[in-house]
Design a protein around this motif. Structure first.
Motif, mmCIF file in Angstrom:
data_model
loop_
_atom_site.group_PDB
_atom_site.id
_atom_site.type_symbol
_atom_site.label_atom_id
_atom_site.label_comp_id
_atom_site.label_asym_id
_atom_site.label_seq_id
_atom_site.Cartn_x
_atom_site.Cartn_y
_atom_site.Cartn_z
ATOM 1 N N ILE A 56 -31.151 -100.531 38.877
ATOM 2 C CA ILE A 56 -30.246 -99.587 38.198
ATOM 3 C C ILE A 56 -29.446 -98.796 39.224
ATOM 4 C CG2 ILE A 56 -30.163 -97.522 36.746
ATOM 5 C CD1 ILE A 56 -32.635 -98.683 35.257
ATOM 6 N N CYS A 57 -30.101 -98.323 40.291
ATOM 7 C CA CYS A 57 -29.403 -97.539 41.311
ATOM 8 C C CYS A 57 -28.382 -98.365 42.076
ATOM 9 C CB CYS A 57 -30.406 -96.903 42.265
ATOM 10 S SG CYS A 57 -31.383 -95.570 41.515
ATOM 11 N N GLU A 58 -28.548 -99.683 42.097
ATOM 12 C CA GLU A 58 -27.536 -100.544 42.696
ATOM 13 C C GLU A 58 -26.271 -100.610 41.845
ATOM 14 O OE1 GLU A 58 -29.918 -103.951 45.238
ATOM 15 O OE2 GLU A 58 -29.725 -104.233 43.076
ATOM 16 N N ARG A 59 -26.385 -100.166 40.595
ATOM 17 C CA ARG A 59 -25.260 -100.245 39.659
ATOM 18 C C ARG A 59 -24.728 -98.877 39.229
ATOM 19 N NH1 ARG A 59 -28.628 -104.549 39.051
ATOM 20 N NH2 ARG A 59 -27.665 -106.547 38.472
ATOM 21 N N THR A 60 -25.604 -97.889 39.154
ATOM 22 C CA THR A 60 -25.221 -96.561 38.648
ATOM 23 C C THR A 60 -25.571 -95.504 39.684
ATOM 24 O OG1 THR A 60 -27.347 -96.297 37.525
ATOM 25 C CG2 THR A 60 -25.560 -97.238 36.245
ATOM 26 N N PRO A 61 -24.631 -95.133 40.533
ATOM 27 C CA PRO A 61 -24.924 -94.148 41.573
ATOM 28 C C PRO A 61 -25.206 -92.779 40.980
ATOM 29 C CG PRO A 61 -22.576 -94.604 41.470
ATOM 30 C CD PRO A 61 -23.237 -95.591 40.564
ATOM 31 N N THR A 62 -25.996 -91.978 41.692
ATOM 32 C CA THR A 62 -26.272 -90.599 41.296
ATOM 33 C C THR A 62 -25.754 -89.673 42.383
ATOM 34 O OG1 THR A 62 -28.452 -90.547 42.351
ATOM 35 C CG2 THR A 62 -28.361 -91.300 40.058
ATOM 36 N N GLY A 63 -25.572 -88.415 42.037
ATOM 37 C CA GLY A 63 -25.138 -87.421 43.005
ATOM 38 C C GLY A 63 -23.685 -87.031 42.811
ATOM 39 N N ALA A 64 -23.381 -85.768 43.060
ATOM 40 C CA ALA A 64 -22.016 -85.265 42.909
ATOM 41 C C ALA A 64 -21.071 -86.009 43.840
ATOM 42 C CB ALA A 64 -21.976 -83.771 43.200
ATOM 43 N N GLY A 65 -19.932 -86.417 43.314
ATOM 44 C CA GLY A 65 -18.910 -87.062 44.127
ATOM 45 C C GLY A 65 -19.124 -88.535 44.374
ATOM 46 N N ARG A 66 -20.280 -89.050 44.006
ATOM 47 C CA ARG A 66 -20.546 -90.453 44.293
ATOM 48 C C ARG A 66 -19.962 -91.361 43.211
ATOM 49 N NH1 ARG A 66 -26.778 -90.528 46.597
ATOM 50 N NH2 ARG A 66 -26.322 -89.445 48.534
ATOM 51 N N GLY A 67 -19.474 -92.505 43.648
ATOM 52 C CA GLY A 67 -18.869 -93.448 42.721
ATOM 53 C C GLY A 67 -19.224 -94.876 43.059
ATOM 54 N N GLN A 68 -18.362 -95.777 42.600
ATOM 55 C CA GLN A 68 -18.674 -97.200 42.678
ATOM 56 C C GLN A 68 -18.912 -97.697 44.102
ATOM 57 O OE1 GLN A 68 -15.040 -98.341 40.969
ATOM 58 N NE2 GLN A 68 -15.532 -97.448 38.974
ATOM 59 N N ARG A 69 -18.251 -97.077 45.079
ATOM 60 C CA ARG A 69 -18.377 -97.579 46.451
ATOM 61 C C ARG A 69 -19.788 -97.444 46.999
ATOM 62 N NH1 ARG A 69 -13.273 -95.256 46.422
ATOM 63 N NH2 ARG A 69 -14.115 -93.234 47.033
ATOM 64 N N THR A 70 -20.612 -96.578 46.393
ATOM 65 C CA THR A 70 -21.982 -96.398 46.877
ATOM 66 C C THR A 70 -22.987 -97.238 46.089
ATOM 67 O OG1 THR A 70 -22.390 -94.480 45.435
ATOM 68 C CG2 THR A 70 -21.424 -94.041 47.606
ATOM 69 N N ALA A 71 -22.510 -98.051 45.153
ATOM 70 C CA ALA A 71 -23.394 -98.904 44.352
ATOM 71 C C ALA A 71 -22.803 -100.317 44.356
ATOM 72 C CB ALA A 71 -23.498 -98.370 42.929
ATOM 73 N N ARG A 72 -23.448 -101.222 45.062
ATOM 74 C CA ARG A 72 -22.826 -102.507 45.347
ATOM 75 C C ARG A 72 -22.692 -103.419 44.132
ATOM 76 N NH1 ARG A 72 -26.390 -106.783 46.559
ATOM 77 N NH2 ARG A 72 -28.609 -106.261 46.377
ATOM 78 N N LYS A 73 -23.416 -103.140 43.044
ATOM 79 C CA LYS A 73 -23.313 -103.978 41.845
ATOM 80 C C LYS A 73 -22.653 -103.238 40.684
ATOM 81 C CE LYS A 73 -27.272 -106.920 43.001
ATOM 82 N NZ LYS A 73 -28.600 -107.454 42.555
#
Length: 504
Positions: free
Chosen positions: A125-142
């Motif tokens: 799930i974390c590979e697809r849905t990043p957590t944390g303020a400001g985080r987006g798709q670039r931090t989740a490879r799937k």
């Protein structure tokens, strides 16, 4: 009433879980208070003062204080404000359409009994849905890529068929939403397109492209994803409602809590600044001298602008939730091949909606409050929930569980609304200062709940919130809603960025 002397003792008790506060100057309808004695004691002076200021504001006809209420931005979190003539940004807040959604999985709860399976699911799930303020798709490879062009389309259209197809969201899920799409002040999507163009051209939406990359992510603070074991209530009504909702006793579900991310925050913050400048320019009096209670009369350019911006943020939040659920289902299918799932419901708790109140159209502002339409309500006609009432999704905390409820006819006394969760008992700074990290983490070990956090944020610990069972008892004893199912956490996805302290 002198607001400096407000306390729980100021509440006039009318039943085990109901009471009222006289309106300011005892003019007009009193403030409705929902809560048992224990819950009423949790309302501090600031919360009650904000309730009084909100009730006395121009055009406000109804104010409800729910059992999870606590001091917020202008108006209490956990309140309902009704006005047929004005719109108020404060009783919506900066996280436009912060919401809950529930995905039912066609798996038994024991499919995740093994810790290794749960850990694998957390990672997937974390590979697809990043957590944390400001985080987006670039931090989740799937994750899913969202282009700026698609971003513009979805904030205008909401969960349209074209948007769902572009993002791999089952289009049928849009039918399980409280509102799958929002329109502008004139009831059109075209108004939103024009408003978006003006905002972008005027530089009012900095880093728009970057904000669109946050689609399909939770963010920080109290937002989360949680894998749940479902326990259906032992009565015919609960079983009937659960069957309609698509919930199975002993099954698995996934509960999500998030909103409109940085995009909604930009829109709301811009509105507060614009309206506060307007009030200063014209020397207008503020309700309770609180600049967070700015407002706009319906039909004015200022009200039109706010309603359009709220709708843009709400459309982002809707698609954000639906995409998260699609990504969560994809993660389950990667770890447990053959898994299937469908959306139970998606419902907001930070929004203003046009509804009929006392036989006339009004804007019902729910700030940390959840819509609660019972069986037979006219708005549920021709929906799957006409004979049961729609699902009400209430997050508690991981160790006490969360809850699916259904409204009772008595919900009319609270403007067809209930609380949005447990409500804070400790402020974030107090929780960080007073709670012991080892005690917080050990509680999760005791309950066999896994998380993606090295250390669970103390300001989001169960002890930072009110007694969830007492909150639910308040709702049931007040005759607002009944429990359908309890959701028991098996693992939690939370902002794990220690530098943010969970407070982003």
């Amino acid at each position: 009433m002198n607001t400096e002397s407000l306390s729980p003792h100021s509440i006039n008790v009318t039943g085990e879980a109901t009471g009222f506060l006289p309106a300011p100057g005892s003019r007009g309808k009193p403030i409705t208070v929902i809560g048992t004695e224990a819950i009423r004691g949790s309302f501090d002076a600031k919360c009650l003062e904000q309730a009084m200021n909100s009730r006395g504001a121009p055009g406000v006809t109804d104010l409800v204080l729910n059992p999870d209420a606590h001091a917020g931005y202008g108006a209490p979190v956990g309140c309902v404000l009704v006005s047929p003539t004005h719109v108020y940004p404060g009783p919506v807040g900066v996280d436009i359409k912060c919401s809950m959604s529930l995905l039912a999985l066609d798996l038994p709860a024991d499919a995740v009994a093994d810790k290794a399976t749960r850990r694998a699911l957390i990672n997937a799930i974390c590979e697809r849905t990043p957590t944390g303020a400001g985080r987006g798709q670039r931090t989740a490879r799937k994750s899913r890529h969202v282009s700026p062009e698609l971003g513009k389309q979805l904030v205008v259209e909401g969960a349209s068929r074209a948007v769902c197809d572009a993002l791999g969201i089952p289009p049928a899920w849009a039918e399980r939403c409280e509102d799958s799409a929002h329109v502008g002040h004139d009831h059109t999507h075209a108004a939103l397109g024009l408003r978006l163009e003006r905002l972008l051209a005027g530089g009012a939406l900095p880093k728009f492209d970057d904000k669109m990359t946050q689609l399909g992510s939770y963010g920080g603070g109290n937002h989360f994803g949680e894998c749940e074991a479902v326990e259906i209530g032992d009565n015919d009504r609960a079983r009937k409602a659960a069957e309609t909702f698509g919930l199975r006793d002993g099954g698995l579900a996934f509960l999500s809590h998030c909103g409109s991310r940085g995009f909604g925050h930009n829109l709301a913050s811009g509105q507060f600044r614009a309206l506060q400048r307007f009030f200063e320019t014209w020397g207008l009096p503020l309700p309770g001298q609180d600049k967070e209670l700015v407002y706009a009369p319906l039909g004015t350019p200022e009200a039109d602008a706010y309603l359009d911006d709220m709708a843009l943020g709400a459309n982002f939040a809707t698609v954000n939730h639906l995409l998260i659920n699609a990504l969560v289902l994809e993660a389950f299918q990667e770890i447990i091949p053959g898994a299937t799932g469908r959306l139970v419901y998606f419902i907001s708790h930070n929004i203003a909606r046009r509804e009929i109140v006392d036989n006339r159209e009004a804007w019902v502002h729910r700030k940390g409050a959840t819509r609660a339409f019972p069986a037979g309500h006219h708005a549920l006609r021709d929906t799957p929930f006409a004979e049961t009432g729609h699902p009400i999704l209430l997050p508690g905390n991981p160790t006490a569980g969360s809850c699916v409820m259904v409204a009772e006819p008595g919900a009319d006394k609270s403007c067809y609304s209930v609380n949005h969760g447990a409500g804070r008992a400790k402020g974030r700074k107090a929780a960080i200062r007073e709670l012991d990290q080892k005690t917080v983490d050990d509680e999760f070990i005791t309950h066999d709940i896994l998380t993606n956090c090295r250390f669970y944020p103390k300001d989001e610990a169960p002890a930072a919130y009110k007694d969830f069972n007492e909150v639910l008892r308040s709702v049931e004893r007040a005759g607002l809603a009944a429990e359908v199912a309890r959701l028991r956490a098996r693992f939690v996805i939370k902002d794990s960025d220690e530098s943010l302290g969970g407070a982003a």
